[in-house]
Design a protein around this motif. Structure first.
Motif, PDB file in Angstrom:
ATOM      1  N   PHE A  93      -3.451  -4.314  -5.646  1.00  0.00           N
ATOM      2  CA  PHE A  93      -4.615  -3.707  -5.691  1.00  0.00           C
ATOM      3  C   PHE A  93      -5.376  -4.787  -4.803  1.00  0.00           C
ATOM      4  O   PHE A  93      -5.997  -5.733  -5.352  1.00  0.00           O
ATOM      5  N   PRO A  94      -5.404  -4.614  -3.552  1.00  0.00           N
ATOM      6  CA  PRO A  94      -6.309  -5.271  -2.679  1.00  0.00           C
ATOM      7  C   PRO A  94      -7.717  -5.531  -2.826  1.00  0.00           C
ATOM      8  O   PRO A  94      -8.334  -6.591  -2.796  1.00  0.00           O
ATOM      9  N   TRP A  95      -8.379  -4.392  -3.396  1.00  0.00           N
ATOM     10  CA  TRP A  95      -9.846  -4.542  -4.021  1.00  0.00           C
ATOM     11  C   TRP A  95      -9.938  -5.738  -4.835  1.00  0.00           C
ATOM     12  O   TRP A  95     -11.271  -6.122  -5.085  1.00  0.00           O
ATOM     13  N   LEU A  96      -8.977  -5.919  -5.763  1.00  0.00           N
ATOM     14  CA  LEU A  96      -9.124  -7.133  -6.735  1.00  0.00           C
ATOM     15  C   LEU A  96      -9.295  -8.528  -6.428  1.00  0.00           C
ATOM     16  O   LEU A  96      -9.857  -9.276  -6.814  1.00  0.00           O
ATOM     17  N   ALA A 107      -2.883  -6.773 -13.579  1.00  0.00           N
ATOM     18  CA  ALA A 107      -2.762  -5.831 -12.622  1.00  0.00           C
ATOM     19  C   ALA A 107      -2.135  -6.355 -11.452  1.00  0.00           C
ATOM     20  O   ALA A 107      -1.545  -5.705 -10.633  1.00  0.00           O
ATOM     21  N   ARG A 108      -2.685  -7.802 -10.898  1.00  0.00           N
ATOM     22  CA  ARG A 108      -1.770  -8.232  -9.643  1.00  0.00           C
ATOM     23  C   ARG A 108      -0.266  -8.355  -9.853  1.00  0.00           C
ATOM     24  O   ARG A 108       0.388  -8.428  -8.889  1.00  0.00           O
ATOM     25  N   ALA A 109      -0.154  -8.688 -11.106  1.00  0.00           N
ATOM     26  CA  ALA A 109       1.538  -9.044 -11.434  1.00  0.00           C
ATOM     27  C   ALA A 109       2.220  -7.688 -11.310  1.00  0.00           C
ATOM     28  O   ALA A 109       3.380  -7.756 -11.259  1.00  0.00           O
TER      29      ALA A 109
END
Length: 772
Positions: free
Chosen positions: A292-295, A286-288
């Motif tokens: 998604f700051p909440w991650l 997902a980060r890639a």
């Protein structure tokens, strides 16, 4: 004749050679290019040719070919740099369809993503090799190989009625500049470290009946990288048949695990199903793929397991249902480390549910529960054995500080059920129960606590509750009104140590309660009222105190011990009022009340006390260290003051001593000898009664009517006693009683004495010295 024939043949060869050279170098005329365009038109394809040449080795070559939408010639569908035309010259001479096939060798194909902007973003197909046969009303691709976006694509298949193809208006409108830009950004971000992925494509069908078209696609790739994320293997198998898109297999693996995906979309019903199972590193993926700051609040020590199913119906008003289960092993959320979490869930956009959810930590700490949200109705269940202090990082500074002051030998057991229109606190009602073993709050211990909980309209009630301590227990109701920032105490009955319990309520109260020391046995308390935790303006807390074992209290730097006491304490905005005070004191009683400021900047107070039949000996022993006094003390004292300095105290009162030895009062003691000097034996007559009205100000006791009565004399006094400075300025006149009084009356003014030295060692002298 032979020469003529040879000459004609030579001329023919020369003409043919020149014609071939001209066709090769200069190309065929526009007329011939028109023949080719017309040939494509018969097959439902609109093209333009910039050049048409003849290659001796390959044949007829069309260069810079543009393919247009047959229904909108302003829309460019493809641009091909070069293709070889396989021509049936016999049919050409007879005027029949003469184009049999197309050969492509290392050709370049460009497909504009927006057909109305042929110079905009394009899909570039390089190194295109293939053969396309063109039977009447057909397109037959024998084979094709090319490189597209770094993929190696091979394709084959057959389509009939190609002239029926038309790009739908929905497909046209879906191609927006933002979408095009995003597509190219995503493609450019992907790197293939093990070489180009391989794509295999086969197809067949009738373009006049799109639902009958069959397409089969397979993709295989290794070591696909996007930013820091690496996918080790990827396989995709999908097909389009009978108006249905079938994702047969989607398998991806990374260093952590595997993802499997399959699904089906039916065009006629517009219904789709998707199933997913994964234990790959979805957080890294997902980060890639996005922001998604909440991650950032999560750290997964092992990738979570996901089992998901999606059912959806597309259209103007899409409907969907997502259901499945999530399971995670050790992970952290905002520095809170959990050992395990698992939950089943479902969501359709407006309604959702959470089933069999639980989160575990070490030492058997766990939260479990369920939740359901349907139209206008929310319900949830919670069962927790987790230490609440774990959640301090999620709370405000004030809430976190409150939790920090809690200490548990074992985590509390909390059960709760919530219901309301929505999951917001303002709309919820919560009922529950808490059971707590040995614990401390602000350092003050409790052995156990049990309570029933209720939350509604931003008010949390803990009622009834039972709290046990080593010295006793308390029970009643507590109500926390978060909107008004108030704590309400509802008829709490307790036998506990007041200063320690006050520490739980409000540490500022402890200082006001500490002077009242219940050293033998805690009092019985009835607590009722409100404490405002914000500014105290609405505070009105009543505490009824009944101490059958008594209390110790410091008054004028001396410890008063009351064997039994009762009264009422009323805490209001910045003040403490004591009323209905009744206490046993030195064999008698003390009653009264007080009004004390709790404002540190203005520590003023006012009070009144009344004494009845108090043992006079005990009073003089305590305050003057004399043992010889007797009798009973009665009186009243009303006073005001500021702070703890007795010099600031001002008051007015009256005292009466009966059946006592007044000469035991230190500053009156010398008068026993003085009386003997006046009348021998008169000093042995004990002064058994005295009364006085007095005032106190700035550490000075002042009176002008001290009256001491003995059997044979009376004494009248006035003056000042500086009890804080061990000084005095006092006058005393002696009057004899009976026959002695009659004989001595003319001389009574001569028996006036004064003292202006130390109060602790008074030295009385005659005020008027007679002349001899």
């Amino acid at each position: 004749m032979r020469r003529v024939l040879l000459t004609l043949f030579a001329l023919f060869l020369i003409a043919l050679s020149f014609g071939m050279w001209y066709a090769s170098q200069r190309g065929f005329t526009s007329k011939w290019r028109g023949y080719v365009r017309e040939e494509f038109h018969k097959r439902g394809v609109e093209v333009t040719l910039r050049r048409l040449t003849l290659d001796p080795l390959r044949g007829l070559v069309a260069k810079d070919v543009r393919v247009f939408d047959a229904h909108d010639k302003k829309r460019t569908l493809a641009v091909i740099d070069e293709m070889v035309l396989q021509v049936n010259f016999a049919n050409l001479i007879r005027g029949k369809t003469f184009l049999d096939a197309l050969d492509l060798h290392d050709a370049n194909l460009s497909l504009p993503l927006d057909p109305q902007k042929p110079h905009g973003h394009k899909i570039e197909i390089a190194r295109l090799n293939g053969r396309l046969f063109l039977p009447p009303q057909q397109l037959y691709l024998a084979y094709a190989d090319a490189e597209v976006f770094g993929l190696h694509v091979s394709a084959s298949g057959r389509l009939i009625h190609p002239q029926a193809f038309r790009l739908s208006s929905a497909s046209r409108s879906a191609i927006t500049p933002d979408l095009v830009s995003r597509i190219f950004e995503e493609i450019s971000a992907i790197k293939y470290e093990a070489g180009p992925p391989v794509v295999s494509l086969t197809f067949s069908g009738d373009l006049a009946q799109p639902d009958q078209i069959f397409v089969d696609v397979a993709l295989w790739a290794e070591r696909i990288r996007r930013k820091r994320y690496l996918l080790n293997n990827l396989y995709i198998g999908a097909s389009w048949r009978g108006g249905a898109l079938d994702l047969k297999q989607f398998v991806a693996t990374d260093a952590a695990g595997e993802l499997r995906l399959n699904g089906l979309w039916e065009r006629e019903s517009n219904h789709a199903q998707l199933q997913l199972r994964s234990n790959i590193d979805v957080a890294a993926l997902a980060r890639a793929c996005g922001n998604f700051p909440w991650l950032d609040d999560f750290v997964f020590y092992a990738p979570p397991a996901i089992d998901l199913r999606l059912d959806t119906t597309l259209g103007d008003k899409p409907e969907f249902l997502v259901s499945g289960r999530l399971a995670a092993k050790k992970f952290a959320y905002r520095s809170i480390v959990f050992d395990q979490a698992e939950a089943g869930f479902s969501w359709d956009g407006t309604q959702w549910s959470l089933r069999d959810a639980h989160v575990r930590r070490a030492n058997e700490q766990e939260i479990s529960g369920d939740a359901l949200q349907v139209a206008g109705d929310f319900r949830a269940r919670l069962d927790s054995t987790m230490d609440p202090r774990v959640f301090r990082p999620l709370l405000s500074d004030a809430q976190s500080e409150t939790l920090r002051q809690l200490e548990f030998s074992h985590a509390p057991h909390i059960t709760a059920e919530a219901y309301g229109a929505s999951p917001s606190l303002d709309a919820l009602k919560i009922d529950g129960r808490v059971e707590l073993g040995a614990a401390r709050f602000r350092g003050v211990p409790a052995e156990s606590t049990k309570a029933t909980l209720h939350y509604e309209n931003r008010t949390l009630s803990i009622a009834p509750f039972t709290l046990k301590r080593s010295e006793g227990e308390g029970s009643g109701g507590l109500y926390f009104d978060f909107g008004r920032e108030e704590i309400r105490f509802d008829k709490i009955r307790a036998r506990v140590n007041p200063p320690e319990v006050a520490m739980w309520i409000d540490p500022d109260l402890v200082k006001q309660i500490l002077p009242y020391r219940f050293v033998r046995q805690p009092p019985n308390l009835l607590i009722d009222g409100v404490v405002n935790t914000r500014n105290g303006k609405t505070t009105r807390l009543s505490i009824l105190v009944d101490a059958p074992a008594g209390v110790d209290y410091t008054f004028l730097k001396k410890n008063l011990s009351f064997p039994k006491i009762s009264g009422k304490l009323l805490f209001t905005d910045g003040r403490l009022k004591i009323s209905d005070l009744s206490a046993a004191l030195f064999g008698g009683t003390l009653s009264g009340g007080a009004d004390i400021s709790l404002n540190r900047a203005r520590p003023n107070y006012s009070a009144n006390v009344a004494l009845a039949n108090v043992d006079f000996t005990s009073v003089t022993k305590l305050y003057f260290d004399y043992d010889d006094s007797h009798g009973h003390l009665n009186g009243r004292y009303d006073f005001t003051g500021s702070g703890e300095d007795a010099r600031n105290m001002e008051g007015r009162g009256e005292l009466t001593v009966t059946e006592g030895n007044v000469f035991a009062i230190p500053f009156l003691g010398p008068f026993s000898g003085i009386l003997n000097n006046i009348v021998p034996g008169l000093g042995r007559d004990v002064a058994h009664q005295a009364n006085v009205d007095f005032t106190i100000s700035s550490g000075v006791i002042a009176t002008d009517n001290l009256n001491v009565q003995g059997k044979g004399f009376s004494m009248l006094g006035n003056g000042k006693l500086y009890f804080l400075d061990d000084k005095m300025d006092f006058d005393m006149r002696i009057n004899a009683q009976g026959i002695s009084g009659v004989l001595l009356f003319p001389m009574s003014k001569l028996f006036q004495y004064t003292a202006d030295q130390k109060l602790s060692k008074p030295q009385w002298r005659m005020k008027i010295i007679p002349r001899l």
